[in-house]
Design a protein around this motif. Sequence first.
Motif, PDB file in Angstrom:
ATOM      1  N   LEU A 241      23.522  34.670  44.117  1.00  0.00           N
ATOM      2  CA  LEU A 241      24.283  35.539  45.018  1.00  0.00           C
ATOM      3  C   LEU A 241      25.361  34.772  45.768  1.00  0.00           C
ATOM      4  O   LEU A 241      26.371  35.351  46.179  1.00  0.00           O
ATOM      5  CB  LEU A 241      23.339  36.204  46.027  1.00  0.00           C
ATOM      6  CG  LEU A 241      22.499  37.369  45.504  1.00  0.00           C
ATOM      7  CD1 LEU A 241      21.439  37.755  46.526  1.00  0.00           C
ATOM      8  CD2 LEU A 241      23.401  38.571  45.190  1.00  0.00           C
ATOM      9  N   ALA A 242      25.168  33.476  45.934  1.00  0.00           N
ATOM     10  CA  ALA A 242      26.139  32.675  46.672  1.00  0.00           C
ATOM     11  C   ALA A 242      27.515  32.714  46.037  1.00  0.00           C
ATOM     12  O   ALA A 242      28.542  32.592  46.722  1.00  0.00           O
ATOM     13  CB  ALA A 242      25.648  31.226  46.764  1.00  0.00           C
ATOM     14  N   SER A 243      27.571  32.892  44.709  1.00  0.00           N
ATOM     15  CA  SER A 243      28.858  32.919  44.015  1.00  0.00           C
ATOM     16  C   SER A 243      29.434  34.323  43.868  1.00  0.00           C
ATOM     17  O   SER A 243      30.521  34.488  43.307  1.00  0.00           O
ATOM     18  CB  SER A 243      28.706  32.295  42.620  1.00  0.00           C
ATOM     19  OG  SER A 243      27.817  33.073  41.827  1.00  0.00           O
ATOM     20  N   LEU A 244      28.719  35.326  44.377  1.00  0.00           N
ATOM     21  CA  LEU A 244      29.175  36.712  44.222  1.00  0.00           C
ATOM     22  C   LEU A 244      30.559  36.977  44.812  1.00  0.00           C
ATOM     23  O   LEU A 244      31.353  37.714  44.223  1.00  0.00           O
ATOM     24  CB  LEU A 244      28.146  37.667  44.833  1.00  0.00           C
ATOM     25  CG  LEU A 244      28.377  39.164  44.585  1.00  0.00           C
ATOM     26  CD1 LEU A 244      28.399  39.455  43.093  1.00  0.00           C
ATOM     27  CD2 LEU A 244      27.300  39.986  45.284  1.00  0.00           C
ATOM     28  N   PRO A 245      30.911  36.405  45.974  1.00  0.00           N
ATOM     29  CA  PRO A 245      32.268  36.627  46.495  1.00  0.00           C
ATOM     30  C   PRO A 245      33.363  36.201  45.521  1.00  0.00           C
ATOM     31  O   PRO A 245      34.414  36.847  45.434  1.00  0.00           O
ATOM     32  CB  PRO A 245      32.300  35.791  47.768  1.00  0.00           C
ATOM     33  CG  PRO A 245      30.880  35.719  48.203  1.00  0.00           C
ATOM     34  CD  PRO A 245      30.091  35.642  46.934  1.00  0.00           C
ATOM     35  N   THR A 246      33.140  35.117  44.783  1.00  0.00           N
ATOM     36  CA  THR A 246      34.125  34.694  43.786  1.00  0.00           C
ATOM     37  C   THR A 246      34.250  35.735  42.686  1.00  0.00           C
ATOM     38  O   THR A 246      35.352  36.045  42.227  1.00  0.00           O
ATOM     39  CB  THR A 246      33.708  33.336  43.177  1.00  0.00           C
ATOM     40  OG1 THR A 246      33.585  32.379  44.232  1.00  0.00           O
ATOM     41  CG2 THR A 246      34.740  32.847  42.178  1.00  0.00           C
ATOM     42  N   THR A 247      33.123  36.305  42.260  1.00  0.00           N
ATOM     43  CA  THR A 247      33.138  37.364  41.256  1.00  0.00           C
ATOM     44  C   THR A 247      33.934  38.566  41.746  1.00  0.00           C
ATOM     45  O   THR A 247      34.746  39.143  41.011  1.00  0.00           O
ATOM     46  CB  THR A 247      31.700  37.813  40.930  1.00  0.00           C
ATOM     47  OG1 THR A 247      30.927  36.700  40.544  1.00  0.00           O
ATOM     48  CG2 THR A 247      31.695  38.845  39.819  1.00  0.00           C
ATOM     49  N   ILE A 248      33.712  38.949  42.988  1.00  0.00           N
ATOM     50  CA  ILE A 248      34.414  40.107  43.550  1.00  0.00           C
ATOM     51  C   ILE A 248      35.922  39.862  43.573  1.00  0.00           C
ATOM     52  O   ILE A 248      36.713  40.757  43.251  1.00  0.00           O
ATOM     53  CB  ILE A 248      33.883  40.417  44.968  1.00  0.00           C
ATOM     54  CG1 ILE A 248      32.419  40.883  44.884  1.00  0.00           C
ATOM     55  CG2 ILE A 248      34.739  41.482  45.647  1.00  0.00           C
ATOM     56  CD1 ILE A 248      31.749  41.038  46.231  1.00  0.00           C
ATOM     57  N   MET A 249      36.336  38.674  43.957  1.00  0.00           N
ATOM     58  CA  MET A 249      37.758  38.348  43.960  1.00  0.00           C
ATOM     59  C   MET A 249      38.356  38.465  42.553  1.00  0.00           C
ATOM     60  O   MET A 249      39.460  38.977  42.367  1.00  0.00           O
ATOM     61  CB  MET A 249      37.983  36.930  44.489  1.00  0.00           C
ATOM     62  CG  MET A 249      37.587  36.702  45.943  1.00  0.00           C
ATOM     63  SD  MET A 249      38.488  37.746  47.130  1.00  0.00           S
ATOM     64  CE  MET A 249      37.218  38.977  47.483  1.00  0.00           C
ATOM     65  N   MET A 250      37.597  37.996  41.548  1.00  0.00           N
ATOM     66  CA  MET A 250      38.061  38.086  40.160  1.00  0.00           C
ATOM     67  C   MET A 250      38.224  39.536  39.736  1.00  0.00           C
ATOM     68  O   MET A 250      39.228  39.921  39.134  1.00  0.00           O
ATOM     69  CB  MET A 250      37.079  37.371  39.235  1.00  0.00           C
ATOM     70  CG  MET A 250      37.163  35.861  39.264  1.00  0.00           C
ATOM     71  SD  MET A 250      38.748  35.253  38.620  1.00  0.00           S
ATOM     72  CE  MET A 250      38.763  35.984  36.995  1.00  0.00           C
ATOM     73  N   ILE A 251      37.231  40.365  40.030  1.00  0.00           N
ATOM     74  CA  ILE A 251      37.271  41.773  39.627  1.00  0.00           C
ATOM     75  C   ILE A 251      38.424  42.499  40.306  1.00  0.00           C
ATOM     76  O   ILE A 251      39.136  43.309  39.688  1.00  0.00           O
ATOM     77  CB  ILE A 251      35.927  42.453  39.944  1.00  0.00           C
ATOM     78  CG1 ILE A 251      34.823  41.864  39.052  1.00  0.00           C
ATOM     79  CG2 ILE A 251      36.017  43.957  39.739  1.00  0.00           C
ATOM     80  CD1 ILE A 251      33.433  42.333  39.410  1.00  0.00           C
ATOM     81  N   LEU A 252      38.638  42.208  41.575  1.00  0.00           N
ATOM     82  CA  LEU A 252      39.652  42.930  42.347  1.00  0.00           C
ATOM     83  C   LEU A 252      41.083  42.530  41.984  1.00  0.00           C
ATOM     84  O   LEU A 252      41.983  43.373  41.956  1.00  0.00           O
ATOM     85  CB  LEU A 252      39.429  42.697  43.847  1.00  0.00           C
ATOM     86  CG  LEU A 252      38.198  43.352  44.476  1.00  0.00           C
ATOM     87  CD1 LEU A 252      38.097  42.970  45.948  1.00  0.00           C
ATOM     88  CD2 LEU A 252      38.249  44.873  44.319  1.00  0.00           C
ATOM     89  N   PHE A 253      41.305  41.249  41.690  1.00  0.00           N
ATOM     90  CA  PHE A 253      42.681  40.764  41.624  1.00  0.00           C
ATOM     91  C   PHE A 253      43.131  40.182  40.288  1.00  0.00           C
ATOM     92  O   PHE A 253      44.321  39.927  40.110  1.00  0.00           O
ATOM     93  CB  PHE A 253      42.906  39.713  42.726  1.00  0.00           C
ATOM     94  CG  PHE A 253      42.661  40.224  44.111  1.00  0.00           C
ATOM     95  CD1 PHE A 253      43.457  41.221  44.653  1.00  0.00           C
ATOM     96  CD2 PHE A 253      41.604  39.730  44.871  1.00  0.00           C
ATOM     97  CE1 PHE A 253      43.226  41.698  45.935  1.00  0.00           C
ATOM     98  CE2 PHE A 253      41.362  40.208  46.148  1.00  0.00           C
ATOM     99  CZ  PHE A 253      42.173  41.200  46.687  1.00  0.00           C
ATOM    100  N   SER A 254      42.234  39.965  39.344  1.00  0.00           N
ATOM    101  CA  SER A 254      42.636  39.300  38.109  1.00  0.00           C
ATOM    102  C   SER A 254      43.617  40.125  37.292  1.00  0.00           C
ATOM    103  O   SER A 254      44.640  39.618  36.812  1.00  0.00           O
ATOM    104  CB  SER A 254      41.402  38.971  37.263  1.00  0.00           C
ATOM    105  OG  SER A 254      41.770  38.307  36.091  1.00  0.00           O
ATOM    106  N   THR A 255      43.330  41.424  37.114  1.00  0.00           N
ATOM    107  CA  THR A 255      44.234  42.275  36.335  1.00  0.00           C
ATOM    108  C   THR A 255      45.596  42.375  37.003  1.00  0.00           C
ATOM    109  O   THR A 255      46.640  42.328  36.341  1.00  0.00           O
ATOM    110  CB  THR A 255      43.632  43.678  36.160  1.00  0.00           C
ATOM    111  OG1 THR A 255      42.373  43.558  35.493  1.00  0.00           O
ATOM    112  CG2 THR A 255      44.550  44.574  35.340  1.00  0.00           C
ATOM    113  N   ALA A 256      45.595  42.498  38.329  1.00  0.00           N
ATOM    114  CA  ALA A 256      46.864  42.592  39.058  1.00  0.00           C
ATOM    115  C   ALA A 256      47.680  41.315  38.914  1.00  0.00           C
ATOM    116  O   ALA A 256      48.906  41.363  38.748  1.00  0.00           O
ATOM    117  CB  ALA A 256      46.593  42.880  40.537  1.00  0.00           C
ATOM    118  N   SER A 257      47.018  40.166  38.958  1.00  0.00           N
ATOM    119  CA  SER A 257      47.766  38.913  38.821  1.00  0.00           C
ATOM    120  C   SER A 257      48.346  38.787  37.421  1.00  0.00           C
ATOM    121  O   SER A 257      49.463  38.295  37.241  1.00  0.00           O
ATOM    122  CB  SER A 257      46.864  37.711  39.127  1.00  0.00           C
ATOM    123  OG  SER A 257      45.894  37.519  38.117  1.00  0.00           O
ATOM    124  N   GLY A 258      47.607  39.259  36.405  1.00  0.00           N
ATOM    125  CA  GLY A 258      48.141  39.247  35.044  1.00  0.00           C
ATOM    126  C   GLY A 258      49.364  40.140  34.920  1.00  0.00           C
ATOM    127  O   GLY A 258      50.351  39.771  34.274  1.00  0.00           O
TER     128      GLY A 258
END
Length: 452
Positions: free
Chosen positions: A295-312
């Motif tokens: 669970l400690a790494s979950l915030p990183t996952t959330i950032m990826m889900i929220l912003f990866s497509t937009a950055s692409g």
Amino acid sequence: MKSRILWIAVLASFVAFLDGTIVNVALPAIDRELGGGLLTQQWVVDGYFITLSAIMLVAGSISDAFGRSRVMTIGLIGFGVASVIITLTPDPLILIVARMLQGAAGAFLVPSSLALISAHYSGVARTRAIGTWTGLTTGAMVVGPLIGGVLVDFASWRFAFLINVIPIALTLILLRRVPDPPHSPDARIDVAGALLSILGLGGLVFALIEEPRLGWGDPIILVTLLGGAVLFLLFLLRQRRVSDPILPLDLFRERNFWVGNITTTLMYGALSLNGFVVAIYLQQEAGLTATAAGLASLPTTIMMILFSTASGRLAGRRGPRAFMALGPILMGLGSLMLLLVSEDFDYWWQVLPAMIVFGLGLAATVSPLTSTVLGAVPEERSGIASAVNNAISRVAGLITVALVGLIVGGTIDLDGFHRAAVVVAIFLIVGGLVSLAGIRNPVLSADDDRRG
């Protein structure tokens, strides 16, 4: 059909990426049951990376020669079989061998996935598709520790590997009736080159992992280190002479390709080192359960889900250079924030802010980096280009994990954890500066804009 292709690519890559990271949080439990300490933990990770990295180059050529769908099917079935063997393993040696078999099968998945996307998408639409692929598959890399943690705490570490069966089955179903894009059936596969690559990497990694135990003066270390280096050098020299190289060195004549791969080396080496050290430290030193460590790494996952497509999407419109420069630097700052971790451990103030910053940088970087590397070569060479890029990222990871003992000073205590955080930050910040100095934004045509 295009959405079907994208889901196939995502699910197939999901299998390889999930397994590559789910193992980190299971390492303490594996050590408790099978024994072996840090050395076994390193080999469980690097055994997978050695075969994945070396065979991925051959898999790219095979994919171009025999078809993406066929090669992907072989990889999925092989990965499933190896996963079942891991769940039944009685000792560390069989586990490591099964992990190497799993890596060999996984080598057939990622290059075929990206090649399928490149064959069915073009222009900005391809950039967006890769952004979606990146967000979901890299999210799998980060959510892996969470899934593994739950299974370790409430079932067994063995089930953390068996979970691969679900995405494998779904992908095989979707692959039915999917036509293969054009390929080159007369292509030749450099088997000798593949063997040189595997033996060279294996020798180097063996020496780096075993050195803290045996010492630099031990003949075994000297022979494997020098022998591995010589074999890998012979591999590179061979690639200059053979007619159908598995590592076409002429690809590196393209500026964005070679600069992008330098950034890949630094960034993915840092990612692997960070994931390995953080997962072990949070359990063995900070006292978290496997689930809490995941669970400690979950915030990183959330950032990826929220912003990866937009950055692409934004990188497709404005160019990747700024994203590939600022993203790794932001990740490096996130890693330096882990220096706040102290003996009086507090996740919310010492780890959470670092995970958020790290995730924002990762989301900004991965999709533009992948698109830039693939976009630097002709479409018909996308299979081998993606294989080279992914192999480089795995080689970077296996080397940094092999160096863990040297970096942390033999044990992952608080001082070792801090040293690893600094090394990770250095790798990432240098990677960002390399992109800033070397990447050139491509000029998009009006046709590309319309297709997007």
